[in-house]
Write an enzyme that holds these catalytic residues in place. Structure first.
Site, mmCIF file in Angstrom:
data_model
loop_
_atom_site.group_PDB
_atom_site.id
_atom_site.type_symbol
_atom_site.label_atom_id
_atom_site.label_comp_id
_atom_site.label_asym_id
_atom_site.label_seq_id
_atom_site.Cartn_x
_atom_site.Cartn_y
_atom_site.Cartn_z
ATOM 1 N N GLY A 230 111.684 -53.161 54.092
ATOM 2 C CA GLY A 230 111.751 -54.361 54.921
ATOM 3 C C GLY A 230 112.238 -54.028 56.316
ATOM 4 O O GLY A 230 112.129 -52.884 56.772
ATOM 5 N N SER A 231 112.788 -55.017 56.974
ATOM 6 C CA SER A 231 113.210 -54.836 58.362
ATOM 7 C C SER A 231 114.466 -53.982 58.452
ATOM 8 O O SER A 231 115.272 -53.921 57.520
ATOM 9 C CB SER A 231 113.479 -56.201 59.011
ATOM 10 O OG SER A 231 114.658 -56.781 58.470
ATOM 11 N N THR A 232 114.630 -53.343 59.603
ATOM 12 C CA THR A 232 115.827 -52.541 59.835
ATOM 13 C C THR A 232 117.074 -53.421 59.834
ATOM 14 O O THR A 232 118.134 -53.014 59.338
ATOM 15 C CB THR A 232 115.700 -51.780 61.168
ATOM 16 O OG1 THR A 232 114.592 -50.871 61.068
ATOM 17 C CG2 THR A 232 116.955 -50.997 61.491
ATOM 18 N N VAL A 234 117.737 -56.234 58.095
ATOM 19 C CA VAL A 234 118.159 -56.546 56.734
ATOM 20 C C VAL A 234 118.525 -55.261 55.987
ATOM 21 O O VAL A 234 119.482 -55.228 55.205
ATOM 22 C CB VAL A 234 117.055 -57.315 55.984
ATOM 23 C CG1 VAL A 234 117.451 -57.557 54.526
ATOM 24 C CG2 VAL A 234 116.776 -58.642 56.682
ATOM 25 N N GLY A 235 117.791 -54.191 56.252
ATOM 26 C CA GLY A 235 118.091 -52.926 55.606
ATOM 27 C C GLY A 235 119.494 -52.443 55.896
ATOM 28 O O GLY A 235 120.172 -51.886 55.013
ATOM 29 N N GLU A 252 112.677 -47.849 53.243
ATOM 30 C CA GLU A 252 111.708 -47.747 54.336
ATOM 31 C C GLU A 252 111.876 -48.985 55.193
ATOM 32 O O GLU A 252 111.718 -50.112 54.722
ATOM 33 C CB GLU A 252 110.271 -47.663 53.848
ATOM 34 C CG GLU A 252 109.316 -47.431 55.018
ATOM 35 C CD GLU A 252 107.893 -47.837 54.753
ATOM 36 O OE1 GLU A 252 107.281 -48.452 55.647
ATOM 37 O OE2 GLU A 252 107.398 -47.555 53.652
ATOM 38 N N CYS A 286 104.751 -51.615 59.306
ATOM 39 C CA CYS A 286 105.832 -50.819 59.901
ATOM 40 C C CYS A 286 105.316 -49.573 60.594
ATOM 41 O O CYS A 286 105.986 -49.031 61.474
ATOM 42 C CB CYS A 286 106.857 -50.427 58.826
ATOM 43 S SG CYS A 286 107.756 -51.831 58.145
#
Length: 497
Positions: A230-232, A234-235, A252, A286
């Site tokens: 997912g997004s950086t 939220v990651g 990722e 991405c």
């Protein structure tokens, strides 16, 4: 779809007591989904944990057979699994039918590739010391938490669930708020192939509940491993939770993929690859091509080649992004670049195909883009392409290449890149200087061969999916050391105890 999508927790999941709606970005409400509670999360973890001994003890050959049966079901024209996944994907997201069908049609290749390498990836091996033999085995972690994004839902859900399962882990899968039904169908496919229902539990979480319930999932002592795509943004939150509770993670995250056109690049050929890499799935990948680095002397040739390829494309249209907020953000990034001097290089087409609504965007090519613009640094995750000019007049070629590489590396991301040049040996040498997980010579940046480890550097994540590396990232090693001869007593008086 007049349905309520339920959780999948063991043989019998109670009827939902609360629901939330899935809303298509342009068509409105699609269906309702069970809104998981803390009690549901507890039940999902407990079920997967109880199933662990039996699934971990299932011979690898049997686990492989289940995955291959799922791949066969997915590709069997007499079965409906592929069409159901495509239909659900299109209903829940702005993805085109072609994009959904292409992903679904390729997913079985990733499954078969994992099975093909499983014996080698998970095999024990020995290390001989001076007076003993150490046997290293690869063991499952236990219960794995899996979370996969919506934008390439079939492949992302497959690798998030199948990889840990094949390695002998059980899985609690938290679906995306955007594609819960598509991911529900995926789990049912695995059950139909013979996967024990308790080995994979599925929970749906409403956006407003996600912080608390994700924390509950990650912090539970029975959950021993986390994977997230997912997004950086939220990651980083998930990684922080995992770090607090000492859980290994595979992630990722976002990307800002660069494509480098070396002085000898075949620009006429590269142009179609650039456009496809930038605008596939409305740029919501991405690995999408976000920046193209080109020598100043070749800039006009590149612009002409891109315009020619785009003019010949017959399906120009504004495409919906996954939320109105996302579309608004991309518009802001584009407006910022225009305000700082970038030119809209297909402005006439944008005027003819104006954005249809608040959530839809027409593709944009902007150039030259420089460091003063947000588009240079920010991941757009939309249908934008930035052209970055590298001065080359009167400069040694080596200096031009150094400058190009430095600017390509001038990003917090490092997922995928591409280098174009007729001299492939030199292009490969330049590729070896790019700070990212994968560099494709004379190819698109969105590329993910099933047999090849896939993942990012820097803020694009860590750990790997796919192939041998991917499977091993879902195992931990145990070393058993056996002495060559039976030991005698120690002389304790010779030691400082």
């Amino acid at each position: 779809m007049a349905i309520v999508v339920p959780n999948l927790i063991g043989e019998a999941t109670p009827a939902p007591s609360a629901t939330f709606d899935v809303v298509h970005p342009t068509l409105g409400r699609v269906h309702s989904v069970q809104r998981s509670s803390a009690a549901d999360i507890e039940a999902a973890i407990a079920t997967a944990h109880a199933a662990l001994p039996a699934w971990r003890g299932t011979p690898l050959a049997e686990r492989k057979d289940i995955i291959l049966r799922a791949a066969d079901l997915l590709t069997d024209p007499a079965e409906s699994w592929a069409s159901r996944l495509i239909e659900a994907n299109v209903a829940e997201t702005s993805s085109s039918e072609g994009w959904a069908a292409g992903l679904t049609g390729n997913t079985h290749n990733f499954m078969r590739a994992l099975v093909e390498v499983a014996d080698d990836a998970l095999a024990p091996f020995e290390i001989k010391t001076s007076d003993s033999t150490c046997t290293l085995t690869r063991e499952p972690y236990g219960v794995c938490l899996a979370m996969a994004a919506w934008n390439a839902v079939q492949v992302l859900t497959m690798r998030a669930t199948v990889t840990p399962l094949l390695a002998g882990n059980t899985v609690v899968f938290k679906t995306s708020e955007t594609t819960p039904y598509t991911q529900y169908i995926w789990a049912e496919l695995l059950y139909a192939a013979g996967l024990p229902r308790n080995a994979l539990t599925v929970v749906h979480v409403a956006t407003e509940d996600a912080p608390a319930l994700t924390a509950q999932l990650v912090s539970d002592r029975r959950v021993r491993h986390v994977n997230f795509t997912g997004s950086t943004r939220v990651g980083s939150i998930v990684a922080g939770l995992a770090g607090t509770h000492l859980k290994p993670v595979v992630m990722e995250l976002g990307g800002k993929s660069g494509l480098l056109l070396l002085p000898d690049a075949d620009i006429a050929t590269a142009a179609s690859h650039i456009i496809a890499g930038a605008f596939l799935n409305a740029g919501q990948i991405c690995m999408s091509t976000e920046r193209v680095f080109v020598p100043a002397s070749a800039y006009d040739e590149l612009v002409a080649a891109l315009r020619k390829e785009w003019a010949g494309y017959g399906k120009k249209q504004a495409r919906a992004l996954f939320t109105e907020r996302s579309a608004e953000r991309v518009r802001g990034i584009v407006d910022d670049a225009l305000a700082h001097g970038a030119a809209d290089l297909i402005a006439e087409d944008r005027a003819a195909g104006a954005d249809a609504d608040a959530v839809s965007l027409f593709p944009t090519i902007l150039g030259p883009v420089d460091t003063t613009m947000r588009l240079y640094t920010d991941e757009s995750f939309g249908p934008t392409l930035a052209l970055v000019v590298i001065p080359d007049a009167g400069r040694p070629e080596a200096d031009v290449l150094d400058d190009m590489v430095a600017q390509a590396n001038d990003t917090e991301y490092g997922l995928s890149s591409s280098v174009w040049g007729r001299d492939t040996a030199r292009a490969a040498a330049v590729a070896g200087r790019i700070e990212c997980g994968a560099v494709h010579v004379n190819g698109k940046t969105p590329a993910d061969p099933p047999q090849v480890p896939h993942g990012g550097w820097k803020s694009s994540g860590w750990g790997r999916f796919n192939g041998v590396e991917g499977l091993r990232h879902f195992t931990q090693t145990r070393t058993v050391e056996v002495p060559d001869v039976h030991p005698g007593p120690l002389d304790l008086n010779s030691m400082d105890l």
